[in-house]
Design an enzyme around this catalytic site. Structure first.
Site, PDB file in Angstrom:
ATOM      1  N   CYS A 114       0.829  -1.209   0.000  1.00 38.90           N
ATOM      2  CA  CYS A 114       0.000   0.000   0.000  1.00 38.90           C
ATOM      3  C   CYS A 114       0.862   1.258   0.000  1.00 38.90           C
ATOM      4  O   CYS A 114       0.459   2.299  -0.527  1.00 38.90           O
ATOM      5  CB  CYS A 114      -0.956   0.000   1.177  1.00 38.90           C
ATOM      6  N   HIS A 442      -1.372   1.201   7.541  1.00 38.63           N
ATOM      7  CA  HIS A 442      -1.906   1.177   6.176  1.00 38.63           C
ATOM      8  C   HIS A 442      -1.819   2.564   5.560  1.00 38.63           C
ATOM      9  O   HIS A 442      -2.140   3.573   6.198  1.00 38.63           O
ATOM     10  CB  HIS A 442      -3.356   0.699   6.205  1.00 38.63           C
TER      11      HIS A 442
END
Length: 495
Positions: A114, A442
């Site tokens: 990510c 994230h």
């Protein structure tokens, strides 16, 4: 029903019937059909003053043949489109989904990637970078190392796929080349799982590789120069002075990001940027012949087309042997003004472009200047306030950051003149992090599309967002918070 004559500019409409049983607004609509002047812009002069929308026409004593005066500007006659419309069904199959969705494709997470996906989506939002990559060829291999060349080619191909695909793209080749060039992104746990990485490191390394080979020789008729430096390079002027002896020196440096340093005193981006431009350190004084305290002050000497701002949220924590995160809330604006961080010489260069920009924006908003004129903080506040309002009113219009940039066409010129920066920047992308450590959690990107809409790219999941939600990513908890902001310059083109 009386019949009157109406004079408008040089025209006279000799027999206009007025139904006195109807509101005055109905009469204005009649005149709109005749003249094209919208009722809201009509001023109808008659004996006793101006005709109001709620006036009772029966009480005005209108007589046959009475002359009324109409003032107001007619709506412009719509022009035929310069290019024939292209319908979605006529586009190639790969482009149809993108046209319908109004945004580019997402990127598949290939296992803790990510950090890479969010970086790529932010940089993909820069059209000048995309254009330069499309023209990149094998000839670039002669001016850069082989792996940087391969990474540039992989970036070009991936951006091309993002532009044409309506489905999520799996960046296998790009990831492989990135790890070959920068082995730190290939780190694995003891279980053989690829580790999460720092998105800022990925951003920095990719920008560095692209800066080696992409050229801008045809950009605005400028001499050959590195495109990445022209787009993202911030030239600092550093002044170092000894507190005791007074000796000083000045040098320049080009970097690709401004740093927002976060402390207990920092609540807003402007404060963090200012905090990072001044510091103290010890070094040997040539005059004193020993260590002494020096003060270093940095000011911007040249501004880029795109301003990258990094929030310094991570620091190395010895106790846990990892990068810890500063969760403090730090606000940031949709429109950033960096005039306060510039050298006096640069401020003088920005004065005229800023004056032009404020005048154009005020004219666009219908604001009249007083004799003294307005600008500076008041002008910036008006520009920032208008940004959100414009997007609320024109959700389906093409209102990307270039729409907020102002330009004046240069007549009788074969090539466009170089746009002049004004020190004002519009937010076009935000890279956020959710979690407590840079090497975990994230990363997500929030990118402004060409149609003016904001899309949250959570890997392969594009999610439509409202613009007022973007500045809420300022931290203060465990939710997504801004780590990197990308701003685009509001520019004017000299006459």
């Amino acid at each position: 029903m009386p019949t009157v004559s109406v004079k408008w500019q040089k025209k006279v409409f000799p027999a206009v019937e007025i139904d006195t049983d109807q509101p005055a607004l109905v009469f204005k609509v009649q005149l709109y059909d005749l003249t094209g002047v919208h009722p809201e812009r009509q001023k109808i002069m008659l004996k006793g003053g101006l005709l109001k929308d709620d006036a009772d026409l029966r009480q005005l004593g209108l007589k046959d043949g009475q002359r009324l005066m109409l003032m107001g500007t007619a709506d412009a006659i719509p022009e035929a489109p310069k290019e024939s419309p292209v319908f979605v069904e006529d586009l190639p199959e790969k482009e149809q989904s993108t046209a319908v969705l109004g945004h580019t494709a997402g990127l598949v997470n290939l296992g803790n990637t990510c950090y890479m996906n969010s970086t790529l989506q932010c940089l993909h939002s820069v059209p000048e970078l995309r254009d330069a990559l499309r023209g990149y060829s094998a000839a670039g291999a002669s001016v850069m190392d082989p792996l940087s060349h391969t990474l540039t080619v992989a970036t070009r191909d991936l951006f091309k796929e993002l532009d044409s695909s309506g489905r999520p793209v799996a960046p296998y080749r790009f990831l492989t080349v990135l790890r070959d060039k920068y082995p730190q992104f290939a780190q694995q746990t003891n279980a053989g799982v690829y580790m999460q990485q720092d998105a800022e490191e990925c951003w920095t390394q990719l920008i560095y590789s692209l800066s080696q080979g992409l050229q801008a020789s045809s950009l605005y008729n400028l001499p050959s120069a590195a495109l990445v430096k022209e787009l993202f390079g911030i030239e600092y002027q550093h002044t170092t002075k000894c507190i005791e002896s007074g000796e000083s020196s000045t040098d320049t440096e080009t970097v690709f990001a401004m740093k927002c340093h976060i402390s207990q005193e920092v609540n807003h981006l402007h404060e963090g940027l200012k905090h990072g431009l001044k510091g103290e350190f010890d070094k040997t004084s040539q005059v004193l012949g020993r260590n002494a305290l020096f003060v270093k002050e940095s000011l911007i000497n040249k501004l880029p087309q795109y301003l990258t701002v990094q929030f310094v949220r991570f620091f190395w924590k010895r106790e846990s042997n990892q990068k810890a995160k500063i969760l403090r809330k730090v606000g940031y604006p949709l429109v950033l003004d960096v005039l306060d961080f510039c050298t006096e010489e640069l401020k003088e260069k920005l004065a005229e472009p800023r004056k032009t920009l404020f005048a154009l924006e005020e004219a666009k908003a219908g604001i009249k200047r007083d004799e003294k004129g307005k600008g500076g903080a008041e002008g910036v506040k008006a520009l920032e306030t208008s940004t959100l309002a414009e997007h609320r009113e024109s959700e389906a219009m093409d209102v990307d950051s270039s729409a907020t940039s102002s330009s004046v066409k240069k007549a009788d010129s074969e090539a466009p003149a170089a746009p002049q920066v004004t020190g004002l920047y519009d937010l076009v992308a935000v890279l956020t992090h959710k979690g407590r450590s840079a090497d975990s959690g994230h990363y997500v990107s929030w990118v402004k599309q060409e149609n003016g809409k904001w899309i949250e790219f959570d890997d392969d999941q594009p999610i439509l967002q409202r613009e007022e939600n973007i500045t809420n990513l300022s931290g203060g908890g465990d939710w997504h918070m801004a780590y990197i902001c990308l701003y685009k310059a509001r520019t004017v083109t000299p006459v």
